[in-house]
Write an enzyme that holds these catalytic residues in place. Sequence first.
Site, short mmCIF file in Angstrom:
data_model
loop_
_atom_site.label_atom_id
_atom_site.label_comp_id
_atom_site.label_asym_id
_atom_site.label_seq_id
_atom_site.Cartn_x
_atom_site.Cartn_y
_atom_site.Cartn_z
N HIS A 58 -1.54 10.98 5.87
CA HIS A 58 -1.29 10.74 6.48
C HIS A 58 -0.90 10.38 8.33
O HIS A 58 -0.86 9.56 9.36
CB HIS A 58 -0.55 8.52 6.47
CG HIS A 58 -0.82 7.20 7.32
ND1 HIS A 58 -1.85 7.04 8.24
CD2 HIS A 58 0.49 6.61 7.47
CE1 HIS A 58 -0.71 5.73 9.02
NE2 HIS A 58 0.32 5.78 8.36
N HIS A 102 0.77 -0.95 -0.37
CA HIS A 102 0.32 -0.07 0.19
C HIS A 102 1.15 1.68 -0.07
O HIS A 102 2.26 1.28 0.15
CB HIS A 102 -1.05 0.16 1.06
CG HIS A 102 -0.36 0.22 2.22
ND1 HIS A 102 0.14 -0.83 3.12
CD2 HIS A 102 -0.02 1.63 2.99
CE1 HIS A 102 0.45 -0.24 4.75
NE2 HIS A 102 0.78 1.23 4.34
O1 LIG Z 1 1.05 3.60 7.84
C1 LIG Z 1 1.22 2.18 8.01
O2 LIG Z 1 0.67 0.98 7.42
C2 LIG Z 1 1.38 2.35 9.38
O3 LIG Z 1 2.48 1.66 9.17
C3 LIG Z 1 0.95 2.93 10.57
C4 LIG Z 1 -0.23 2.70 10.82
C5 LIG Z 1 -0.81 3.66 11.58
C6 LIG Z 1 -0.34 3.78 12.47
C7 LIG Z 1 1.16 3.61 12.46
C8 LIG Z 1 1.71 3.07 11.48
S1 LIG Z 1 3.83 2.56 12.10
MN LIG Z 2 0.71 2.91 5.75
#
Ligand SMILES: O=C(O)C(=O)c1ccccc1S
Ligand SMILES: [Mn+2]
Length: 263
Positions: free
Chosen positions: A83, A77
């Site tokens: 994000h 992904h």
């Molecule tokens: O972006 C990601 O898939 C991911 O690794 C992640 C997602 C959400 C919170 C922490 C992390 S570390």
């Molecule tokens: Mn991710």
Amino acid sequence: MTDSVLTELALGLASGKVRIVDLTATLSPDTPILQLPTEFGWGESWPFSMEQISRYDEKGPAWYWNNLKCGEHTGTHFDAPIHWVTGKDHENHATDTLPPERFVAPAVVIDAVAESAADPDFLMSVDFIKAWEERHGEIPAGSWVLYRTDWSKKASNEEYLNAQDDGSHTPGWDPATVVFLAEERDVIGVGVETVGTDAGQAPAQDPMFPCHNLMHGANKCGLASLCNLDQLPPTGAILIAAPLKIKNGSGSPARVLALVPQG
Ligand SMILES: O=C(O)C(=O)c1ccccc1S
Ligand SMILES: [Mn+2]
């Protein structure tokens, strides 16, 4: 008359002088997903699931289709800068607004297979990158930096996630390396074979999840759960990696392909 560059590419693809390597893991209910510490909403991101609507039957005599359900950050992904909280104020930082120029770009591959096999908590350092540059030249601006660990070849999800009582143990980055790649080398972002762009022990790093924090803070992107990096040269590949155009999306499952020169 010389052929256009795209004509040359088409000829290269037809002749096999340009090979297409699929860097995407198969997406299925068996796809491993990130295990976050319980205090961080662990279990809120769902595994991939498919619900058949019809398959040439009374519900659809001539068609087969399914409903899908999964988190954005599932399987192979794409991570968009939105994000992470440090990337929240950039412009055009979501999956539907990122410039498409980011989706086709050169890629370099840094081999840390031996180091991560010896230490699952291996963190790639600036010195490690500079030693690579001594052999292969400076990482060009606008490149993807792909972190080869052969983690995608693990025999089971358990080995792939490598979860212990204190969380997962999978390789990642020294925070200084992320700053170096983002600011000194102006990369598009980094791609990894592991379940997320940060180390398994990233919750305990400073800053927490440094690759997400610093890379998205610098308006860069990420790719996770890549495979077949062993089929790429250290330099010279072109990556095609685009997220679904999800409105305000933080990321999405992606089909990631590499164009690799042969001979
Ligand atoms: O972006 C990601 O898939 C991911 O690794 C992640 C997602 C959400 C919170 C922490 C992390 S570390
Ligand atoms: Mn991710």
